[in-house]
Every structure is written in structure tokens, then in C-alpha cells.
Design a protein around this motif. Structure first.
Motif, short mmCIF file in Angstrom:
data_model
loop_
_atom_site.label_atom_id
_atom_site.label_comp_id
_atom_site.label_asym_id
_atom_site.label_seq_id
_atom_site.Cartn_x
_atom_site.Cartn_y
_atom_site.Cartn_z
N LEU A 31 -0.88 -11.72 0.43
CA LEU A 31 -0.60 -11.68 1.86
C LEU A 31 -1.91 -11.59 2.63
N ALA A 58 -0.60 -4.67 -4.61
CA ALA A 58 -1.04 -5.24 -3.32
C ALA A 58 -1.92 -6.47 -3.54
N ARG A 59 -2.80 -6.40 -4.56
CA ARG A 59 -3.75 -7.50 -4.71
C ARG A 59 -3.08 -8.76 -5.26
N ILE A 86 -3.75 -9.88 5.70
CA ILE A 86 -3.55 -8.71 6.53
C ILE A 86 -4.70 -8.56 7.50
N PHE A 138 0.82 -1.21 0.00
CA PHE A 138 0.00 0.00 0.00
C PHE A 138 0.86 1.26 0.00
N ASP A 177 -13.48 -16.11 -3.22
CA ASP A 177 -14.18 -15.69 -4.44
C ASP A 177 -13.19 -15.07 -5.41
N MET A 178 -12.29 -14.23 -4.88
CA MET A 178 -11.31 -13.55 -5.73
C MET A 178 -10.36 -14.56 -6.36
N ARG A 179 -10.18 -15.71 -5.69
CA ARG A 179 -9.31 -16.75 -6.23
C ARG A 179 -10.09 -17.79 -7.01
N ILE A 225 -7.05 -17.65 2.79
CA ILE A 225 -6.42 -17.63 1.46
C ILE A 225 -5.03 -18.28 1.50
N ARG A 262 -10.43 -14.50 7.91
CA ARG A 262 -10.50 -13.98 6.55
C ARG A 262 -9.10 -13.88 5.94
N ALA A 263 -8.12 -13.51 6.80
CA ALA A 263 -6.75 -13.38 6.29
C ALA A 263 -6.11 -14.74 6.08
N PHE A 317 -14.71 -14.09 0.92
CA PHE A 317 -14.40 -13.05 -0.09
C PHE A 317 -13.08 -13.33 -0.81
N GLY A 318 -12.05 -13.63 -0.05
CA GLY A 318 -10.74 -13.92 -0.65
C GLY A 318 -10.79 -15.15 -1.54
#
Ligand code: ATP
Ligand code: MG
Lengths: 353, 280
Positions: free
Chosen positions: A77, A72-73, A79, A52, A101-103, A150, A146-147, A98-99
Motif C-alpha cells: 500500500l 505491513a511491508r 501511505i 501497523f 529499491d525494495m522491489r 510503487i 514516494r507512495a 526507496f520503494g
């Protein structure tokens, strides 16, 4: 080669140097704390690792990969933010998912991993709740889940416990340590709370004004601080200023003290030095055995222990004593103090300290 | 001091200015009207029955709500991204932008609408320009149409939407955006899945304001719609001042009020249920 390497990292905001020449190696699976007072550049360091903030100079390598220029995305990592930053419109399970879904993790696999992550933080029964319906400690654990879901290469925690009350914070410290070890994830924690850093980490990196001051295991850092700053910041410490005259230490008020020999190369070889002494190493003794005597100036009861401030010829000393359940000297009383010479640490006095 | 006492002046003003006229209108709507006798102090539902059984009124109500809905949708589409950009601006550019956004509200409704008439007329700026460029052979009619009313209303309603959404965006934790990014989300995904849902309370309150103001607006539709395109508010005006049938006008006004209230409450319920996590 270390897993995470921070190599001569610097960050300047205009003329202000927030982080200066910061180098740190973290091994795989290790839990390292960045410890330092407010404004010393801890968050800035973390933000540079997270992607960031752009470092002004220096490189960050993770698992051999240079992270400069990686968004960053794409860093992968995990966080945990100080405010938790949970998505308020999503349930606990949706937050954790959420993470995934992004993967593009879908269906059964997605469900299984969410369940496993919630299991890890002991929140399976709250999967359907919204963050607003959770307590601080529970939100904290959702943020962790959540961190972690992933399967991040690195877990970054920015003062994750600072919003919790003292009791819950202690519980969460144990919880965090357990979760980190179960997940086996390399972790970097930022905190200004020395107890937290000592309780949680394999290694502590003490920061001061943007620079790394000391890097050691908690016990080592506490027992053998290398600078006056580290000694004062990690727990309480008494500073006795003076200089060596031959093998003897003489305080600036002319009191001679038995002290360890100065290291040949380091502090105390010549000129002014400082002796650091932990308050809990000072004992109340009979007059005959006293190193110094003094008057109690202040006395504070802390429950499990007493804290005394004693005016002595070597300066005011803080003394802590375990509460043994019997009466302790009142303010104004004369007390006799002693300590073993090998509990004294010889340090270079710091201009700023 | 008692909070009730403190709010007494406001309550008194509210009572005199709003509740009393409303009650009087409500009572009036049950009276009847004769061409030669004027208002008769009878008591019955005939005005409501007249309105609810006449296709003419259905058309007017339908048009009014269609216009209000179109204005609301346009305001959401324009206002939400505007608020989003406003939120991301630096302090001083933002204060200039806020002034520009509020611009339409600083101009009197008559002046603003006359401006639109100059633009939208058959010999207006837009038609003349398009014909001079050869893109049109005969003027495209925009004055005295529902479309013209929608455009002119949307112009003045957008600021309400922007301010409502902006207020909601300011309440959200910027770290949620960073969190989404760290989890691998791209900009568009972050906007759609993180920013927008959290802005829902603002979009909801903004759309409630815009819808109710549009449905009951009078000046803009009467100037741009003229005598041809009537909406509920202009119909009420005609009943009161041209036909002099005050009871019928009152009944129409009450029906409008109730209809708008029902729509707003329903919409509120639906959105709050859908986005339960962000409301409370
Ligand atoms: N965007 C910025 N522009 C200018 N200065 C900044 C910026 N961000 C941080 N700083 C400065 O850099 C220094 C380090 O900030 P940082 O947030 O890293 O501190 P910190 O160690 O995390 O402190 P805390 O424990 O209070 O969170 C501070 O003095 C801060 O004022
Ligand atoms: Mg910080």
C-alpha cells in the motif's frame, strides 16, 4: 464485490473501544474520505488497513485477498503520513526511489519511474534536493510521489494537508484530486476537515466515537444528513427541537412550524425530533413573509459572507448571508427570517449532540 | 540584559581555568631546558623540532591515536545498537537501563581501573579461569599492553557514545520507520538505510567526544600500560615530573592538542558532507 472491504472491523485498546463494528466498501478507483472529529478512531482504522495495528475483530479484504496476517511491508500500500515521514538523509529522487529499491527495480526502469512520479507531482526540477530544503507543500508532494511510485493497490492518506496553511491547503486539495485521478488509484483519506473531505472525495464516511455514522456522496451527506451528529459536523447547522402533533411540528417552546412530514419508519414517527436547518438557507425577509422574527445577538464579518446569530422564539439561529457589498443589520436590530419548509431535515435528536 | 553580560561569569571561569593555562603552556613550549641550568627563557622552535624528528615520539603518538581510534570504533559498534534498543524500550525499563549504561561513569577512575587490573593481570581472574579450564597453558598477557588499555577505555567511553546516539535517535520521526516498512523494507534494511543514517549526527558527536577523551586520557593508560606502554599523556607527565623538562613536555602537549583538533575537524567535515541531509 467491492475492491476494499472493511468487514465489522473493531479495535480495542484495553477497555477502550477505539473502533467499533466498522464496515465500509470502497470501489476500485474511488476516493473515499473518513471524516470525523479528533479521537474518533480514523487513524486507528487507517493503521489497521496499513498493517501497523492488529484488528481486535473483523476482516479487511483488498481485491479479494484477506489481509489479516499479512505484514505491513507485504501489503503493497502507498501511505502518506501526517508528518510526511520523508527520509531526511536522502534526496527527493532517493526518497521516491526507496520503494523501487525494495522491489528490486533497477537501472533504467528505476530512473524512468522516479522521473514519471516526480513529473506527476510537478517536482522534476527539485529531484536533487534534500527534504529540509523544501517547503511544506513540496514535501507533501514528495511524500505522494514516494507512495505512488510503487503503483500501490491502495493509497492511504492520514490528514496529509493539515500541516499546511489555509491557502496552500486549498491549492494542494486541487492538486491531490488531479494526481489521484491521473494515477487512477483507489484512495482512502483521513481528515477532520469537512471542507477537505467534501472537496476531494467521491464519497464521505462520517465517523463518530469509533462507529460509522453516515456514508454518502458529499452533496448527499451535506443535504441529507441522517443523524444530528452528521448534520452538525458537516458544515454549520441549526437545530430546532420539538415534536410532531399530528401533521404539525411544535417546538419545545410551543411555536408551530411548517415542516416536512416525518418518515413513516424513521425519525419523528413518534416522540422528540430535531429539525436541522442550514444557516445559508435562512433568508432575511419583510415582516409579512416572516416565519420567525428575532433580534441580532452577534454579527461576524467573514469576508465573502456575514454570519449572524439571531435570538428567535424557536431558539438561537445562525444565519449566513453572502456579502453583497451593502450594509447589514447591526447587533440589536430586529430581523425577520424565512425559509422553505423543504430545507428542513427531520432527525432523531442525539443524546450526545 | 545583555547576553554577553549574562555569560560573563562562565566566560571568566573558562578564561581562568582553560585559556590562561593553555597560553602559559604554549609560551612554555618555546623555552629551553638545561640539566644544570633548568628552564631558560629563550624563544625557539627547538622543542618542536626535537619531537618531530625523533622516532621515539612518533611511536608514542602513533600508539596513542591507534588506541583512540580502536576505542572509538569499538564504542560505535557497541554503543549504536545499545542506543537503538534503549530507544525502543518502555519507559521504566529504559530508566533502569540508562542507569546501567551510565554505571562506569559513576565509579572513580582509579577504582574502575584497579578492577580491570584484577581482571586482566597474568594472575588475574580471566587468565586464571582460562588456565583452570585448560584452555591456556601459560597466561595470555593483557596487562601492560595497548589492547588492555583499549578494553578499559572502551568500558568508560561507551556511555558517551550511547547518550549521543540516543539523543539523535530521539530527534528522528518514528513515522519514517513506518514509512520504510510500508514501502516494503525489512527490519535490517530499515536499520541500515533509515535509522542509522539519521543517527549519524549522534555517532559523529559521540565519536568526537570518545576520540578526544581517549587520545588525551591519562589515568587508565598509566595504570594499565604502566611504564612499558607509554601514550602521549603519560609521556608529558614523565617530562614534567621525572625529567623535569617542562618545555619539552609543553611542546608535546601542544602537538597533541593540535593533532586532535585537526583530526576532529577533518572527521567532522567528511561526515557532514556525506550526510548533508540530516545536518543543519
Ligand atoms: N495505542 C493506543 N493505546 C490506547 N489508546 C489509543 C491508542 N491509540 C489510539 N488510542 C485512542 O483511540 C482513539 C482513537 O485514536 P485515533 O488516533 O484513531 O484518533 P483520530 O480519529 O485519528 O484522531 P485525530 O484526528 O486527532 O488524529 C483515541 O481516543 C485515542 O486516545
Ligand atoms: Mg489521527
Amino acid at each position: 464485490m467491492a475492491y476494499l472491504e472493511l468487514d465489522h472491523l473493531s479495535k480495542a485498546f484495553g477497555p477502550f473501544q477505539a473502533v467499533a463494528d466498522f464496515s465500509l466498501d470502497v470501489a476500485r478507483g474511488e476516493f473515499v474520505s473518513l471524516l470525523g472529529p479528533s479521537g474518533c478512531g480514523k487513524t486507528t482504522t487507517l493503521q489497521m488497513i496499513a498493517g501497523f495495528e492488529e484488528p481486535t475483530s473483523g476482516t479487511i479484504r483488498l481485491n479479494g485477498r484477506d489481509l489479516s496476517g499479512v505484514a505491513a511491508r507485504d501489503r503493497g500500500l502507498g501511505i502518506v503520513f501526517q508528518t510526511y515521514a520523508l527520509f531526511p538523509h536522502m534526496t527527493v529522487a532517493e526518497n521516491v526511489g526507496f520503494g523501487l529499491d525494495m522491489r528490486k527495480v533497477r537501472g533504467k526502469e528505476r530512473k524512468r519511474r522516479i522521473a514519471a512520479a516526480l513529473e506527476l507531482v510537478h517536482l522534476s526540477h527539485l529531484a536533487g534536493r534534500h527534504p529540509r530544503q523544501l517547503s511544506g507543500g513540496q514535501r507533501q508532494r514528495v511524500a505522494l510521489a514516494r507512495a505512488l511510485v510503487i503503483e500501490p493497490e491502495l493509497l492511504l492518506l492520514d490528514e496529509p494537508l493539515s500541516n499546511l496553511d489555509a491557502k496552500l491547503r486549498e491549492e494542494m486539495q486541487l492538486e491531490l484530486r488531479r494526481i489521484q485521478q491521473e494515477a487512477g488509484v483507489t484512495t482512502l483519506l483521513v481528515t477532520h476537515d469537512q471542507n477537505e473531505a467534501m472537496a476531494l472525495s467521491d464519497r464521505i464516511a462520517v465517523m463518530h466515537a469509533g462507529t460509522l455514522v453516515q456514508e454518502a456522496a458529499p452533496f448527499e451527506a451535506y443535504e441529507r444528513p441522517t443523524t444530528a451528529f452528521a448534520s452538525a459536523f458537516l458544515g454549520k447547522s441549526n437545530a430546532i427541537h420539538g415534536r410532531y402533533e399530528g401533521p404539525e411540528f411544535v417546538t419545545k417552546d410551543g411555536v408551530r412550524l411548517a415542516a416536512p412530514a416525518p418518515a413513516a419508519d424513521g425519525a419523528g414517527a413518534a416522540g422528540d425530533v430535531m429539525l436541522a436547518l442550514r444557516p445559508e438557507r435562512i433568508l432575511f425577509v419583510e415582516e409579512a413573509d416572516a416565519v420567525v422574527s428575532g433580534k441580532v445577538v452577534e454579527r461576524v464579518f467573514l469576508g465573502d459572507q456575514w454570519l449572524f446569530k439571531v435570538a428567535t422564539p424557536v431558539g438561537e439561529l445562525l444565519v449566513t448571508r453572502r456579502n453583497g457589498g451593502h450594509a447589514e443589520p447591526e447587533p440589536g436590530a430586529t430581523v425577520h427570517l424565512a425559509w422553505a419548509a423543504d430545507h428542513l431535515r427531520v432527525l432523531a435528536p442525539e443524546a450526545a449532540a | 540584559m545583555n547576553p554577553f553580560l549574562l555569560s560573563a561569569p562562565a566566560l571568566a571561569l573558562f578564561g581562568v581555568m582553560l585559556v590562561v593555562p593553555l597560553i602559559m603552556t604554549f609560551i612554555l613550549s618555546f623555552h629551553s631546558f638545561g640539566f644544570y641550568t633548568g628552564i631558560e627563557f629563550t624563544f625557539g622552535l627547538h622543542n618542536y623540532i626535537d619531537v618531530l624528528t625523533d622516532d621515539y615520539f612518533y611511536e608514542i603518538f602513533g600508539r596513542t591515536f591507534a588506541i583512540a581510534l580502536a576505542v572509538t570504533v569499538i564504542c560505535v559498534i557497541i554503543g549504536t545498537p545499545m542506543a537503538f534498543f534503549l530507544q525502543r524500550m518502555r519507559a521504566w525499563t529504559r530508566s533502569i537501563m540508562v542507569l546501567i549504561v551510565l554505571g562506569p561513569l559513576l565509579v572513580s577512575v582509579v577504582v574502575r581501573t584497579l578492577g580491570w587490573m584484577i581482571l586482566l593481570g597474568n594472575n588475574g581472574v580471566i587468565n586464571s579461569a582460562l588456565m583452570d579450564m585448560g584452555l591456556l597453558t601459560s597466561p595470555f598477557r593483557m596487562m601492560y599492553t595497548s589492547g588492555g588499555i583499549v578494553v578499559a577505555l572502551a568500558h568508560v567511553m561507551v556511555p558517551f557514545m550511547v547518550l549521543a546516539v540516543w539523543a539523535a535517535l530521539q530527534r528522528q520521526d518514528p513515522a519514517t520507520i513506518a514509512a520504510a516498512e510500508s514501502l516494503g523494507a525489512r527490519r535490517s534494511t530499515i536499520f541500515r538505510r533509515v535509522v542509522l543514517p539519521q543517527a549519524m549526527p549522534g555517532i559523529l558527536s559521540g565519536s568526537l567526544i570518545v576520540f578526544s577523551l581517549s587520545a588525551s586520557s591519562f589515568a587508565t593508560p598509566s595504570l594499565i600500560g604502566g611504564r612499558r606502554v607509554k601514550v602521549v599523556a603519560t609521556t608529558v607527565y614523565d617530562e614534567f615530573l621525572n625529567t623535569l623538562n617542562w618545555p619539552l613536555g609543553a611542546a608535546i602537549a601542544i602537538i597533541l592538542l593540535v593533532a586532535v583538533l585537526v583530526i576532529m575537524v577533518t572527521w567532522n567535515r567528511v561526515v557532514e558532507r556525506q550526510f548533508a541531509g540530516v545536518f543543519q
